[in-house]
Design a protein around this motif. Structure first.
Motif, short mmCIF file in Angstrom:
data_model
loop_
_atom_site.label_atom_id
_atom_site.label_comp_id
_atom_site.label_asym_id
_atom_site.label_seq_id
_atom_site.Cartn_x
_atom_site.Cartn_y
_atom_site.Cartn_z
N UNK A 3 5.70 7.95 0.85
CA UNK A 3 6.65 8.83 1.54
C UNK A 3 6.03 10.18 1.91
N UNK A 4 4.96 10.58 1.22
CA UNK A 4 4.35 11.88 1.48
C UNK A 4 3.14 11.79 2.40
N UNK A 61 0.85 -1.20 0.00
CA UNK A 61 0.00 0.00 0.00
C UNK A 61 0.88 1.25 0.00
N UNK A 62 1.51 1.51 -1.13
CA UNK A 62 2.47 2.64 -1.11
C UNK A 62 2.43 3.51 -2.36
N UNK A 63 1.24 3.93 -2.75
CA UNK A 63 1.16 5.03 -3.71
C UNK A 63 1.55 6.29 -2.93
N UNK A 64 2.65 6.92 -3.30
CA UNK A 64 3.11 8.15 -2.63
C UNK A 64 3.22 7.96 -1.11
N UNK A 121 0.32 1.70 8.96
CA UNK A 121 -0.82 0.82 8.64
C UNK A 121 -0.58 0.07 7.33
N UNK A 122 -0.05 0.78 6.32
CA UNK A 122 0.24 0.13 5.03
C UNK A 122 1.26 -0.98 5.17
N UNK A 123 2.32 -0.72 5.92
CA UNK A 123 3.35 -1.74 6.14
C UNK A 123 2.81 -2.92 6.93
N UNK A 124 1.98 -2.64 7.93
CA UNK A 124 1.42 -3.69 8.75
C UNK A 124 0.48 -4.59 7.94
#
Length: 351
Positions: free
Chosen positions: A183-184, A178-181, A192-195
């Protein structure tokens, strides 16, 4: 879960530069073809186009029938269809099909389930697919905010062939990042995305609990299971339960060794983040409840051991790990701090 997540992360890393197209060569007289179905509602057309573009860039694009399904109540749906048709009609797809799911059909609720069901049934009719072809056609359902790596279709084909075309026993799941952008976005959204990716790699796939959002399956399995139930909203888990009943076994979830990027559920500001969290919490709670209800109703049609083993895994993951675990952590911390007296420091530290 951590050990299994690490194992699957290593598999992804090892396969990061692998050329899966070599595995797809020489498929004989029955090559694997693909239907990729994307369900849309009010998403901006440029977002949909970005997702479809990643499929147009596939190494096996000539084997893909692209199905783009809109709801009847989608604003400017005809204009969106025209823009997408003009942009992708010559990009190499075997064919591109647009469908409009009608509103107000009896026993259907608006959502991804009914949209996917209508789109897939329409595509099968238009393609005039016969029964003996269905084992050689893989269907991938996805959202409008999905970014596929160029090797996804090749990797999926390779895995299906390597497992000797298990059309009625296996569903394929790519790990979702879950990593659209990412870093921002806010700290909470990133964690939450990493989990969510961690739990998918370490629990959902290895323990065959459920597919999530983007998953692939044979057309023969979909046909035998009467496609997607249009009266529910969680198409991924509902399909798994529905198809366990018709195949009379617990289905295996197989890892596709390339990740797919999925848009994180988040807001641009803290205020919007809270609003989005409240909306998603409501949707997920209703979804989990309807899945549990659906499983209890359908469990009589699933073999006892398969129903018991899957039901136990589902209850432990959703009921104990995700729900009760968080409540236990909170209440134990409060009780140790305010209710229990004279607690040794080492015990407080461990808790």
């Amino acid at each position: 879960i951590a050990i299994l997540a690490l194992k699957n992360a290593i598999i992804l890393y090892v396969n990061r530069s692998r050329d899966f197209t070599k595995d797809c060569a020489g498929q004989g007289q029955k090559p694997i073809r693909h239907i990729v179905a994307i369900s849309c509602y009010k998403e901006p057309v440029d977002l949909i186009a970005r997702s479809v573009e990643t499929l147009a860039d596939q190494t096996e694009v000539h084997r893909i029938t692209m199905v783009i399904s809109f709801e009847e109540r989608t604003p400017d749906k005809e204009k969106k269809c025209e823009i997408l048709r003009e942009k992708f009609q010559n990009c190499g797809f075997e064919r591109i099909i647009f469908t409009i799911h009608p509103y107000g059909v009896c026993d259907e609720i608006p959502g991804k389930c009914s949209n996917s069901n209508y789109g897939l049934r329409t595509a099968v009719k238009e393609m005039a697919i016969t029964e003996d072809e269905m084992d050689n056609i893989l269907v991938t359902g996805c959202d409008a905010d999905s970014k596929f790596p160029k090797q996804y279709i090749a990797a999926l084909t390779s895995k299906y062939l390597k497992e000797n075309r298990p059309g009625l026993t296996t569903i394929y799941q790519p790990p979702l990042f879950y990593n659209w952008k990412l870093d921002s976005l806010s700290f909470v959204t990133r964690v939450t995305g990493l989990l969510r990716s961690f739990l998918m790699l370490g629990a959902l796939i290895p323990f065959n609990i459920n597919t999530m959002s983007i998953f692939s399956f044979s057309l023969s399995l979909a046909k035998k299971g009467d496609f997607v139930h249009p009266g529910y909203q969680m198409d991924d888990i509902i399909c798994l339960i529905r198809w366990m009943g018709v195949t009379q076994r617990r289905l295996k979830i197989s890892l596709v060794p390339v990740p797919v990027l999925s848009g994180p559920t988040s807001g641009e500001t803290i205020e919007k983040e809270i609003i989005e969290w409240a909306r998603q919490a409501r949707r997920w709670t209703i979804g989990a409840a309807e899945v549990f209800h659906y499983f209890i109703v359908k469990s009589k049609r699933i073999p006892t051991m398969a129903a018991f083993s899957w039901g136990t895994a589902f209850l432990i993951y959703y009921g104990v790990l995700l729900c009760t675990g968080g409540l236990f952590g909170l209440t134990s911390m409060l009780s140790m701090n305010y209710l229990v007296k004279d607690v040794p420091l080492v015990i407080s530290y461990i808790m």
